[in-house]
Enzyme design. Structure first.
Site, PDB file in Angstrom:
ATOM      1  N   TYR A 137      50.315  42.835  41.780  1.00  0.00           N
ATOM      2  CA  TYR A 137      48.957  42.604  42.415  1.00  0.00           C
ATOM      3  C   TYR A 137      49.343  42.542  43.814  1.00  0.00           C
ATOM      4  CZ  TYR A 137      48.409  40.706  37.752  1.00  0.00           C
ATOM      5  OH  TYR A 137      48.475  40.510  36.356  1.00  0.00           O
ATOM      6  N   LYS A 151      34.826  33.989  34.827  1.00  0.00           N
ATOM      7  CA  LYS A 151      34.771  32.418  34.483  1.00  0.00           C
ATOM      8  C   LYS A 151      35.991  31.826  33.907  1.00  0.00           C
ATOM      9  CE  LYS A 151      34.146  33.396  30.375  1.00  0.00           C
ATOM     10  NZ  LYS A 151      35.216  32.895  29.315  1.00  0.00           N
ATOM     11  N   ALA A 203      42.403  43.103  31.446  1.00  0.00           N
ATOM     12  CA  ALA A 203      42.108  42.364  30.397  1.00  0.00           C
ATOM     13  C   ALA A 203      41.206  42.939  29.732  1.00  0.00           C
ATOM     14  CB  ALA A 203      41.589  41.074  30.890  1.00  0.00           C
TER      15      ALA A 203
END
Length: 323
Positions: free
Chosen positions: A50, A89, A5
């Site tokens: 992953y 978050k 990201a």
């Protein structure tokens, strides 16, 4: 690290390269672009899945910056692989999910933390200390806001309700966390109202009114429709504390400002400097060495998710929620 990201590329990885307590050992990305970026950013290993990364025995902890709706799955998988976890978050979208994630982490003996980096900036630590000392007297009112202008033309996970999109889960969660972190009091009543995008079906602006213990009132505001703003104000019987750069002091080169206004209206300013992402990593690494994974931090994660879930329910229904 799971995923590449923007926050990972621009904030987390540069901070990790600076800290002396850890190193970027591996990145997992399903895209060739993400894999190339990982190599450019100095990752020693690059995985295409992953699962491969979690099977690496040399990895002690993972950072998860995946879309909100994927946090639960990959926190649980990382915990099962005995990896400590720092998750972006909001950690979870419901209290039940947070409870399950915390339970799995406790059972596997791994430490779990939510990446609210703003809390580690010295301005927040200073305010928390001042409140504990009663500098502004008994707190009566709390106000916080976070907003920026969304680029509606660009593909963005924040616009997808299936991935946990919307302004509450993106930036409103900061306001809720600040309320919880600074005051440490449980809300008793929440009423939220907002604006939803007709095409994307996500909340794009909202205002939340809360009543806390001891009769404290709070108001939170967050939006994808306004210029950038991130502030926090705490009103006490003897004065006011204002943070005009509450959540993203890094946008001002790491400079945070605390404004004090006493009962007579006289104002005083304090300036604090620090990289919240680097400070977050330093605290996280310290917790890996000393923190009991059954401690108060884990319980706070569940409380934050419970508050977020209640706020979202009120926002969707435009009804009062009693906690």
């Amino acid at each position: 690290m799971l995923g590449m990201a923007r926050i990972a590329r621009e904030k987390f990885i540069p901070a990790l390269h600076v800290t002396e307590d850890g190193e970027l050992l591996a990145v997992a990305s399903s895209s060739q672009q993400g894999q190339a970026q990982a190599r450019q950013l100095g990752s020693k290993r690059v995985y295409s899945s992953y699962e491969e990364l979690l099977q690496d025995p040399e990895i002690d902890a993972v950072y998860i910056p995946l879309p909100n709706a994927l946090h639960k799955e990959w926190v649980i998988r990382a915990a099962a692989a005995k990896k400590h976890i720092l998750c972006e978050k909001p950690l979870a979208l419901t209290a039940a999910d947070a409870e399950e994630m915390v339970s799995v982490c406790k059972r596997n003996g791994v430490f779990l933390a939510e990446a609210f980096m703003y809390r580690y900036h010295p301005q927040l630590q200073r305010v928390k200390m001042l409140l504990a000392q009663g500098v502004i007297g008994e707190v009566k009112y709390f106000r916080a806001g976070f907003s920026y202008l969304m680029n509606w033309e660009k593909k963005n996970i924040r616009l997808d309700p299936q991935l946990g999109g919307g302004c509450l889960f993106d930036i409103g969660c900061y306001c809720l966390d600040a309320l919880n972190f600074l005051l440490g009091m449980k809300p008793e009543v929440i009423y939220a109202t907002g604006v939803f995008h007709p095409e994307y079906k996500i909340d794009i602006a909202a205002a939340v009114n809360l009543k806390l213990e001891k009769g404290i009132l709070a108001q939170l505001q967050f939006s994808f429709q306004q210029p950038f703003s991130d502030y926090c104000e705490i009103f006490g019987e003897r004065g006011t504390i204002t943070l005009p750069r509450a959540f993203r002091p890094d946008k001002a080169g790491g400079q945070g400002i605390i404004l004090f206004t006493d009962a007579g209206g006289k104002q005083q300013e304090e300036v604090y400097q620090g990289d919240p992402y680097l400070l977050q990593l330093q605290v996280y690494h310290a917790n890996l060495r000393t923190e009991d994974n059954d401690g108060a931090e884990m319980s706070r994660l569940i409380e934050q998710a419970r508050l977020l879930e209640a706020c979202f329910a009120s926002l969707q229904q435009e009804q009062v929620v009693h906690l």
